[in-house]
Enzyme design. Sequence first.
Site, mmCIF file in Angstrom:
data_model
loop_
_atom_site.group_PDB
_atom_site.id
_atom_site.type_symbol
_atom_site.label_atom_id
_atom_site.label_comp_id
_atom_site.label_asym_id
_atom_site.label_seq_id
_atom_site.Cartn_x
_atom_site.Cartn_y
_atom_site.Cartn_z
ATOM 1 C CD GLU A 96 18.574 -39.456 3.022
ATOM 2 O OE1 GLU A 96 18.150 -40.636 2.913
ATOM 3 O OE2 GLU A 96 19.365 -39.100 3.901
ATOM 4 N N GLY B 43 15.629 -38.160 7.972
ATOM 5 C CA GLY B 43 15.249 -38.935 9.144
ATOM 6 C C GLY B 43 14.347 -40.095 8.773
ATOM 7 C CB SER B 44 12.230 -42.175 10.896
ATOM 8 O OG SER B 44 11.307 -41.304 11.532
ATOM 9 C CD GLN B 45 7.619 -44.886 5.209
ATOM 10 O OE1 GLN B 45 8.360 -45.854 5.293
ATOM 11 N NE2 GLN B 45 6.439 -44.956 4.621
ATOM 12 N N PRO B 46 8.159 -42.380 9.447
ATOM 13 C CG PRO B 46 7.839 -43.965 11.131
ATOM 14 C CD PRO B 46 8.819 -43.532 10.088
ATOM 15 C CB THR B 47 9.820 -38.103 11.552
ATOM 16 O OG1 THR B 47 10.065 -38.841 12.750
ATOM 17 C CG2 THR B 47 9.951 -36.620 11.852
ATOM 18 C CB ALA B 48 9.048 -38.273 6.212
ATOM 19 C CB CYS C 224 20.363 -43.383 5.375
ATOM 20 S SG CYS C 224 21.309 -42.155 4.432
#
EC number: 1.2.1.32
Length: 487
Positions: free
Chosen positions: A253, A231-236, A287
């Site tokens: 990822e 998913g997204s970087q902020p969620t990671a 992606c």
Amino acid sequence: MAGRGGLLMLENFIGGKFLPCSSYLDSYDPSTGEVYCHVPNSGKEEIEAAVEAARAAFPGWSSRSPQERSQVLQRLADLLEQSLEELAQAESKDQGKTITLARTMDIPRAVHNFRFFASSILHHTSECTQMDHLGCLHYTVRAPVGIAALISPWNLPLYLLTWKIAPAIAAGNTVIAKPSELTSVTAWMMCRLLEKAGVPPGVVNIVFGTGPRVGEALVSHPEVPLISFTGSQPTAERIMQLSAPHCKKLSLELGGKNPAVIFEDANLAECIPTTVRSSFANQGEICLCTSRIFVQRSIYSEFLKRFVEAARMWKVGIPSDPSADMGALISKAHLEKVRSYIKKARMEGAQILCGEGVDKLNLPPRNQAGYFMLPTVITDVKDESCCMKEEIFGPVTCVVPFDSEEEVIQRANNVKYGLAATVWSGNVGRVHRVAKKLQSGLVWTNCWLIRELNLPFGGMKSSGVGREGAKDSYEFFTEVKTITVKH
């Protein structure tokens, strides 16, 4: 099951049973903008139940031999394949992708994921060394870790969910999966096949809902030592914060801002249609899609003319139309986000050569409120522009010229992401040289999206942590132990 107003109402799958939820979320058909099903709005209570079920199932499942687990995965692959058309239609309606893509890529790949890991689990080997002067033998063994949290995105729903479930359970773990609340239907449909395939209750649990409610409860649970997230970087970043106190094992990822580097000796007859596909496939919601195209100046004008012509040939249509090349974007909010980048580009002085705001989109009356957008090509854009720096995740790509090999490598690497890249050239030496210097976890040369699942998949820099693939996934979903025997 049928829910309010006759709409489909999904249920969580915990401990081998479908269980209702106390509250539900509306899920929208991207092609019409209308609510068409209801998804559980789960929370801590459902996660506790799933953890209990996964914990109870772990001793039995982990003690089965790799051969036994392999047979279960093969049966599940067979059942998915038998349901291919039903799953493809559901995936197309739920996600907005074309029925053709769902039939030829998403669902076949989901089937292959189970078949691939059913086979690969049988072929892993352990390490062994001897220290004759000390009379010692050293060897390694691997064991499943426990309960794995698997969080998958909305762009390739069943494709990426099975990419996580298959290696996790093949290695002997039990899992709690959280698909995106925007695209939950095919995961729910797969649950109906698990018992038939011989998957014991509690080995695979699927809990639906949003990240803040159910996702955070899952990744912060002290009895869940493994997290695999796409998913997204902020969620990671949030997952890393919540999991840090427990020192959990993470596979992340994330996004990409993927460049295509096209040299003057490229075969444009192959390069142009492939680069159109790499830019706009699945509405640009992959992606690995190309969003920055660097073209050597001597062929820039010719490439641009032919590329725009080819992009305009792509048909945007309702997802159920077999002749459509692109369907609808996932949501109204996402469509507005993608459009906002076009507005920013115009404000910065860039040129929009085709697509949004330039060409007319023709849709049937029933689909006028759907989340559709034409393939859009931007030029005269600076490398510092947000359109060249940030992941847009839609059918938008920027085309810019370059002069030298050294220059384009520096510019291609000048983003925080490092997931994928493509290089087009007839010079074999140049292809190898440039591929080595690009800061990307995957580099395709004179092709795109040809995957070998035995090899590592993943990105550099802000595109993720860890790798996935036969060996890498097995190592992630197991713990290694070194045993020394003195004789």
